[in-house]
Write an enzyme that holds these catalytic residues in place. Structure first.
Site, PDB file in Angstrom:
ATOM      1  N   SER A 124       5.484   8.304 -14.864  1.00 51.80           N
ATOM      2  CA  SER A 124       6.873   8.039 -15.235  1.00 51.80           C
ATOM      3  C   SER A 124       7.835   8.822 -14.345  1.00 51.80           C
ATOM      4  O   SER A 124       8.896   8.316 -13.953  1.00 51.80           O
ATOM      5  CB  SER A 124       7.106   8.369 -16.713  1.00 51.80           C
ATOM      6  OG  SER A 124       6.659   9.680 -17.018  1.00 51.80           O
ATOM      7  N   LYS A 145      -2.848  13.051 -21.746  1.00 50.64           N
ATOM      8  CA  LYS A 145      -1.580  13.745 -21.532  1.00 50.64           C
ATOM      9  C   LYS A 145      -0.647  13.393 -22.677  1.00 50.64           C
ATOM     10  O   LYS A 145      -0.356  12.221 -22.913  1.00 50.64           O
ATOM     11  CB  LYS A 145      -0.953  13.338 -20.197  1.00 50.64           C
ATOM     12  CG  LYS A 145       0.423  13.951 -19.957  1.00 50.64           C
ATOM     13  CD  LYS A 145       1.082  13.408 -18.695  1.00 50.64           C
ATOM     14  CE  LYS A 145       2.478  14.008 -18.508  1.00 50.64           C
ATOM     15  NZ  LYS A 145       3.182  13.450 -17.323  1.00 50.64           N
ATOM     16  N   SER A 174       3.128  13.976 -23.827  1.00 51.79           N
ATOM     17  CA  SER A 174       4.425  14.436 -23.322  1.00 51.79           C
ATOM     18  C   SER A 174       5.451  14.661 -24.415  1.00 51.79           C
ATOM     19  O   SER A 174       6.630  14.866 -24.126  1.00 51.79           O
ATOM     20  CB  SER A 174       4.969  13.436 -22.292  1.00 51.79           C
ATOM     21  OG  SER A 174       4.233  13.514 -21.102  1.00 51.79           O
ATOM     22  N   GLY A 197       2.382  17.491 -21.342  1.00 47.33           N
ATOM     23  CA  GLY A 197       3.291  16.957 -20.340  1.00 47.33           C
ATOM     24  C   GLY A 197       4.731  17.338 -20.592  1.00 47.33           C
ATOM     25  O   GLY A 197       5.638  16.769 -19.978  1.00 47.33           O
TER      26      GLY A 197
END
Length: 321
Positions: free
Chosen positions: A47, A166, A168, A191
């Site tokens: 991202s 991960k 986030s 993350g």
């Protein structure tokens, strides 16, 4: 070979020229700088890398260019994830063919109400079955509105080709619940730089941190402090990291991160429209937060040097940032 996820990985930005074309030379310059900073690897085109703004030709071009610049001793992961399982598998096959050692696969989200936890399990299992490289789950609810729940992560962790996740979010309780439900060998990665220290304390193997692109040294020092059991020091450093991490992610986004990178002597460049770079006041704020982060690292380095001068043994697990 095993994928090393123990430490700091950078989810790198994708530099663009003024006309928003790819700046491959800028990407290579950044990687050459980061390669010697003590990180353990990279995620390209997640991202933070503006994957959704690149077409398929650009996607492969970035992976190929980065792969040539990253030494074999550093982990090299590519972001992936289309809205359908079929398209995601094809994307992963292309990424692996040009050098990705593993893939970080974000949840589909367009048909949000249909993306149940059961749908996610079937989606990721099909991907893992077909993927020629290891798969890392990617839960990014701020962007997708979809969370990979602890029970879902636990079910998926049983697949031998799904090696980690991960997360986030800043939800440390859910992160800790997930750590408790997955096997020891499954790599839980944080993350979100604002909760890095807390995530490490609850069992994160490391961090895939956007803020690390601008301030890798501070992220590495927090990791080292937790590994050494010096939690007070880690918390003190985290207090300097959190405001910068918040500014270059949630507050000012990728434009803010690229600004911070430029202030740190790296190639930032434009973001692709409709994203925007921060205004003058925001840039001044980012500059101040970056100075405070650098001051924290410099202070730590000075303390370590003074301690070493006493003749005491000082453990340093890896090169200085």
């Amino acid at each position: 070979m095993p994928i090393n996820l123990d430490g700091i990985l950078l989810p790198v930005t994708t530099p663009f020229l003024a006309n928003e074309d790819l700046d491959v030379a800028g990407l290579k310059r950044n990687l050459a700088t980061w390669n010697v900073r003590g990180i353990v690897g990279y995620v390209v085109l997640g991202s933070t890398g503006e994957r959704v703004h690149l077409d398929e030709t650009e996607y492969l071009r970035v992976i190929e260019a980065a792969r040539r610049e990253v030494p074999d001793n550093l982990t090299f992961i590519a972001g992936a994830g289309q809205q359908s399982t079929r398209s995601t598998i094809k994307e992963i096959e292309r990424a692996a063919a040009v050098g990705a050692e593993a893939v970080l696969v974000i949840t589909p989200s367009f048909y949000r109400s249909a993306i149940t936890q059961d749908a996610l399990v079937k989606h990721y299992l099909a991907i893992a079955d077909a993927s020629p490289v290891p798969v890392i789950l990617y839960s990014m609810p701020d962007l997708t509105g979809i969370k990979i729940e602890p029970e879902t992560a636990a079910r998926l962790s049983e697949h031998q080709n799904i090696i980690g996740m991960k997360d986030s979010s800043a939800d440390i309780k859910t992160f800790a619940d997930t750590v408790c439900q997955v096997p020891d060998g499954f790599a839980m990665m944080i993350g979100n730089g604002t909760v890095f220290c807390e995530a490490l304390k609850t069992g994160a193997r490391g961090g895939i941190l956007a803020v690390g692109c601008a301030a890798p040294g501070l992220c590495i020092e927090i990791y080292r402090a937790v590994q050494a059991g010096n939690i007070d020091r880690a918390k003190s450093l985290q207090d300097k990291l959190s405001p910068l991490a918040r500014a270059v992610t949630k507050t000012y986004g990728i434009g803010g991160l690229k600004t911070a990178m430029e202030l740190a002597g790296l190639v930032g460049g434009p973001v692709r429209s409709p994203l925007q770079r921060p205004n003058e006041a925001a840039t001044a704020e980012i500059a101040q937060l970056l100075r405070q982060a650098n001051d924290a690292v410099n202070s730590t380095t000075a303390e370590d040097a003074a301690f070493a001068a006493t003749g005491a043994s000082l453990a340093q697990p890896g090169p200085d940032a």
